[in-house]
Each structure stands twice: as C-alpha cells, then as structure tokens.
Design a protein around this motif. Structure first.
Motif, PDB file in Angstrom:
ATOM      1  N   LYS A  15       0.829  -1.217   0.000  1.00 28.52           N
ATOM      2  CA  LYS A  15       0.000   0.000   0.000  1.00 28.52           C
ATOM      3  C   LYS A  15       0.858   1.260   0.000  1.00 28.52           C
ATOM      4  O   LYS A  15       0.595   2.194  -0.741  1.00 28.52           O
ATOM      5  N   GLU A  16       1.850   1.292   0.879  1.00 28.89           N
ATOM      6  CA  GLU A  16       2.681   2.475   1.043  1.00 28.89           C
ATOM      7  C   GLU A  16       3.933   2.123   1.829  1.00 28.89           C
ATOM      8  O   GLU A  16       3.871   1.387   2.800  1.00 28.89           O
ATOM      9  N   LYS A  27       5.007   9.038   8.313  1.00 27.94           N
ATOM     10  CA  LYS A  27       3.879   9.567   7.543  1.00 27.94           C
ATOM     11  C   LYS A  27       3.372  10.892   8.140  1.00 27.94           C
ATOM     12  O   LYS A  27       3.113  11.842   7.401  1.00 27.94           O
ATOM     13  N   LEU A  77       6.989   9.051   0.473  1.00 27.98           N
ATOM     14  CA  LEU A  77       6.365   7.722   0.452  1.00 27.98           C
ATOM     15  C   LEU A  77       6.206   7.263  -0.981  1.00 27.98           C
ATOM     16  O   LEU A  77       6.148   8.069  -1.898  1.00 27.98           O
ATOM     17  N   THR A  78       6.111   5.955  -1.153  1.00 26.08           N
ATOM     18  CA  THR A  78       5.850   5.373  -2.465  1.00 26.08           C
ATOM     19  C   THR A  78       4.971   4.145  -2.269  1.00 26.08           C
ATOM     20  O   THR A  78       4.764   3.702  -1.151  1.00 26.08           O
ATOM     21  N   SER A  79       4.432   3.612  -3.370  1.00 29.23           N
ATOM     22  CA  SER A  79       3.642   2.387  -3.298  1.00 29.23           C
ATOM     23  C   SER A  79       3.980   1.514  -4.501  1.00 29.23           C
ATOM     24  O   SER A  79       4.544   1.981  -5.477  1.00 29.23           O
TER      25      SER A  79
END
Length: 109
Positions: free
Chosen positions: A35-36, A100, A106-108
């Motif tokens: 997801k992240e 967060k 962030l990446t997914s």
C-alpha cells in the motif's frame, strides 16, 4: 558504524541521503508494504514464515535503517540484529506512523 540506536524520522531521512549504501528494511506485513512504504525500502515481514532465516540471509556488514508500524517491533528487531552480529542498525522512532505524520517521502507498489 557500530551503532544500534533509535532515531527520529527526519534523522533517518538525512541518513538515507548522506549514506546511499544504507539498506532500509520495512518489517511490516507485506500487504501494508504494498500500500505504502518509504522509497528504497525492502519488505521483510516480521510476522512472516522463516523470519529468522531471512535475517540470517541479510548482509551483516551493511548498516540498516529499520521500521515497523509504530517503532516497538523495530526496537525488538534492532536488538536481534545486535545479538546476531550486524555492524549497525537504526530504528525509526514512531515507525511508519511517525514517518507519515512527518510528511516525509512515500511510495507504493
């Protein structure tokens, strides 16, 4: 390096930028990772099967930044790395949640 300490998310980001050879381990469940996650992180599910053998397959001569969801399991994992002869590890204070909240990259998948 030889350090085993908990650092702030901002300090972790600074370390990632200054030391590109540092490995980033996300020890949350794989579904959370997908997801992240922090860019450049590799997932090593702390609760997954064959966890100990996964740890033994890691390069003990490399420094690591580790994080879980809230920082608690990361601290426990860091202690295991120290016992297993790793050269150094940094646990992110507050884990992924703190990263967060700090609005860091962030990446997914």
């Amino acid at each position: 390096m030889g350090k085993f300490i908990t650092i702030s998310p901002e300090s972790a980001l600074d370390l990632m930028e200054k030391e590109p050879e540092i490995a980033i381990l996300d020890i949350r469940p794989e579904e959370d990772f997908i997801k992240e996650h922090i860019p450049g992180a590799v997932n090593l599910d702390y609760d997954g099967h064959h966890f100990q053998s996964k740890v033994e397959n890691l390069d003990k001569t490399r420094p690591y930044i580790i994080y879980c969801k809230s920082g608690v399991r990361g601290g426990y994992f860091m202690a295991k790395m120290l016992e297993s002869g790793f050269v150094g590890a940094y646990n992110i204070l507050g884990g992924f949640v703190a990263w967060k909240i700090s609005k860091l990259p962030l990446t997914s998948d």
